[in-house]
Structures are given as structure tokens and as C-alpha cells.
Design a protein around this motif. Structure first.
Motif, short mmCIF file in Angstrom:
data_model
loop_
_atom_site.label_atom_id
_atom_site.label_comp_id
_atom_site.label_asym_id
_atom_site.label_seq_id
_atom_site.Cartn_x
_atom_site.Cartn_y
_atom_site.Cartn_z
N UNK A 144 -5.92 -3.28 0.03
CA UNK A 144 -7.18 -3.65 1.24
C UNK A 144 -8.49 -4.62 0.12
N UNK A 145 -9.39 -5.06 1.07
CA UNK A 145 -10.21 -5.84 0.71
C UNK A 145 -11.18 -4.87 0.34
N UNK A 146 -12.22 -5.83 -0.05
CA UNK A 146 -13.19 -4.74 -1.04
C UNK A 146 -13.81 -3.71 -0.21
N UNK A 147 -14.68 -2.58 -0.63
CA UNK A 147 -15.52 -2.15 0.00
C UNK A 147 -16.51 -2.57 1.10
N UNK A 148 -17.21 -3.37 0.53
CA UNK A 148 -18.73 -4.58 0.52
C UNK A 148 -17.80 -4.96 1.96
N UNK A 149 -17.07 -5.81 1.89
CA UNK A 149 -16.69 -6.84 2.95
C UNK A 149 -15.99 -5.96 4.07
N UNK A 150 -15.06 -4.75 3.81
CA UNK A 150 -14.84 -3.81 5.13
C UNK A 150 -16.16 -3.15 5.68
N UNK B 231 -9.62 1.06 -10.79
CA UNK B 231 -10.41 -0.08 -11.45
C UNK B 231 -9.42 -0.99 -10.90
N UNK B 232 -8.37 -0.99 -9.73
CA UNK B 232 -7.53 -1.82 -9.52
C UNK B 232 -8.06 -2.29 -8.02
N UNK B 233 -8.12 -1.41 -7.15
CA UNK B 233 -8.27 -1.19 -6.27
C UNK B 233 -7.66 -0.61 -5.08
N UNK B 234 -7.58 -0.71 -3.57
CA UNK B 234 -6.73 0.44 -2.66
C UNK B 234 -5.68 0.08 -1.80
N UNK B 235 -4.80 0.17 -1.83
CA UNK B 235 -3.38 -0.63 -1.79
C UNK B 235 -2.99 0.66 -0.02
#
Length: 240
Positions: A28-34, A63-67
Motif C-alpha cells: 500500500x502507499x504510505x500513511x501520509x499518501x493514503x 519496518x517495511x509497510x502494509x501489504x
């Protein structure tokens, strides 16, 4: 208002997965982008992400992100007030319905089965056991328990498809409704089932009746709750 916002965001992400804009394994895009895309605060966005994580649609890697989960495209939702076979549910979402580990055998009934099915003294039961799959993923593992007096040798290990349809079209028995108890299941309670459908399991204990209120068969349906999501509409009992 906050709750409505995060639910709407979660539904929007689900739609993107369903429509193919997000695919299993995608990051997924970063929290800021979403948050910027949906015009909400990051705290509201996080609530939507947590909701989808609980449903097994998204997974987070520290540490990597949400998928998007590998099983996200297989999520199936059903309202509990609808009596529908697992096979028909799988097909209604456009997935391939298959079955395996099929067994048909006789057994002496447990006390619970005897009471539910009003069995005669010393009457045995026929059990239809099988795994149902959607696109090769284990969805449910079921034990369908019939009194011998009803089964009458109709079932063998070549049986497949919907029990409800088979009863109506071949055995001339029409199921009118079922009474269902939903139970949480620990993996250790049934390691065999967990092996085939995963560790997040719901057990549906279902007693099926015909149109004359006669109990026809009792099912122990173990459901893969990572994929199958069940809902019920509840009315306000005190509304005018």
C-alpha cells in the motif's frame, strides 16, 4: 463521524482489491499518501487499516509497510439469514468450487447427535466428510451427519456438489431451514481441520429441517474465517 470515515476508507480499499487496482502481495502507499488521498487524519486512516488487518485483508510487516494479503482476493461475505451451500457461495463470487478428502462412513452417534436428530435406539448414522476449496484454497471442512433411516445408502465417495440440491433432486427431501450455533474453535481442538483450512476457524453446528419441521441432517461445518466473513442485520427491538 470518525467511525463512518474509517469504514468508508476500508470499503474503498476493498473495492480497489476487488476491481484489480490492488492485487495480492501489493504494498500500500504510505500513511501520509493514503491520508491525503482520502482527506482524513492519519489516526482515522490507521483505524481503517486495523479493521482490514483484523479481517485478514491486509498484513503489516514491521519496518517495511502494509501489504495486501495473498488471500485478499478470495474474501467472501455472506449474510447469515441466507441459507446457501458453500459450493454455491464459492461460485457466486466467481471462484472455482472443488472438493477433496471425501469420505462416507457409518458411525455410532454421539449423544448430541442422537438428541438433535431424534434417532431411534441403536440407530447408527451415515457421515459425509469433505473439504471444500475455492481456487484451491481450503474454505470449509464439514461432517454432515444423517440418520441411517434417511441416508439409506444414497451417499458414496463419488458424491459431490450441494447437499441441499441433492436432497431435493435425488432424495425428494426439501430443506426448509436450519438452526445454527456459531462456535469459536481453538486449533488444538481439531488439528486435522486446521491443517486444511488454517488456524482462524469458526464452527457452525447446523441442524437442517425439512418443510414439515423434521430434522434431516446435522452438520459440523468448520469455516476458514480468514476468507469467509459472515454478517447479520439486527433491528432495533424498541423502535416504533
Amino acid at each position: 463521524m470518525q467511525r463512518l470515515l474509517y469504514v468508508n476508507i476500508a470499503e474503498d480499499i476493498k473495492k480497489k482489491i476487488k476491481d484489480g487496482y490492488l492485487n495480492p502481495g501489493d504494498k500500500l502507499p504510505s500513511e501520509i499518501e493514503l491520508a491525503k488521498e482520502h482527506r482524513v487524519s492519519r489516526s482515522t486512516l490507521r483505524e481503517a487499516i486495523k479493521m482490514l488487518q483484523r479481517e485478514g485483508i491486509l498484513i503489516s510487516k514491521n519496518g517495511i509497510g502494509t501489504y495486501v494479503s495473498e488471500n485478499a482476493s478470495l474474501i467472501m461475505e455472506n449474510f447469515l439469514n441466507n441459507l446457501i451451500s458453500i459450493g454455491d457461495l464459492i461460485k457466486s463470487f466467481g471462484f472455482e468450487d472443488t472438493q477433496s478428502h471425501m469420505r462416507v462412513y457409518k458411525a455410532f452417534p454421539q449423544i448430541e447427535w442422537r438428541e438433535k436428530l431424534n434417532l431411534r435406539e441403536k440407530e447408527r448414522v451415515d457421515i459425509v466428510e469433505r473439504l471444500r476449496e475455492a481456487n484451491g484454497l481450503g474454505i470449509s471442512y464439514s461432517y454432515h451427519i444423517f440418520p441411517e433411516s434417511i441416508a439409506q445408502g444414497y451417499f458414496d465417495e463419488n458424491f459431490k456438489g450441494s447437499l441441499i440440491k441433492y436432497l431435493k433432486e435425488v432424495m425428494n427431501i426439501e430443506i426448509g431451514y436450519s438452526l445454527t450455533e456459531i462456535c469459536a474453535v481453538e486449533e488444538a481442538e481439531n488439528e486435522k481441520v486446521a491443517h486444511y483450512i488454517g488456524k482462524k476457524i469458526l464452527l457452525f453446528k447446523q441442524l437442517h429441517f425439512d418443510k414439515k419441521d423434521t430434522p434431516i441432517f446435522y452438520s459440523l461445518d468448520y469455516m476458514n474465517n480468514n476468507v469467509l466473513k459472515f454478517f447479520i442485520r439486527r433491528e432495533n427491538a424498541f423502535s416504533s
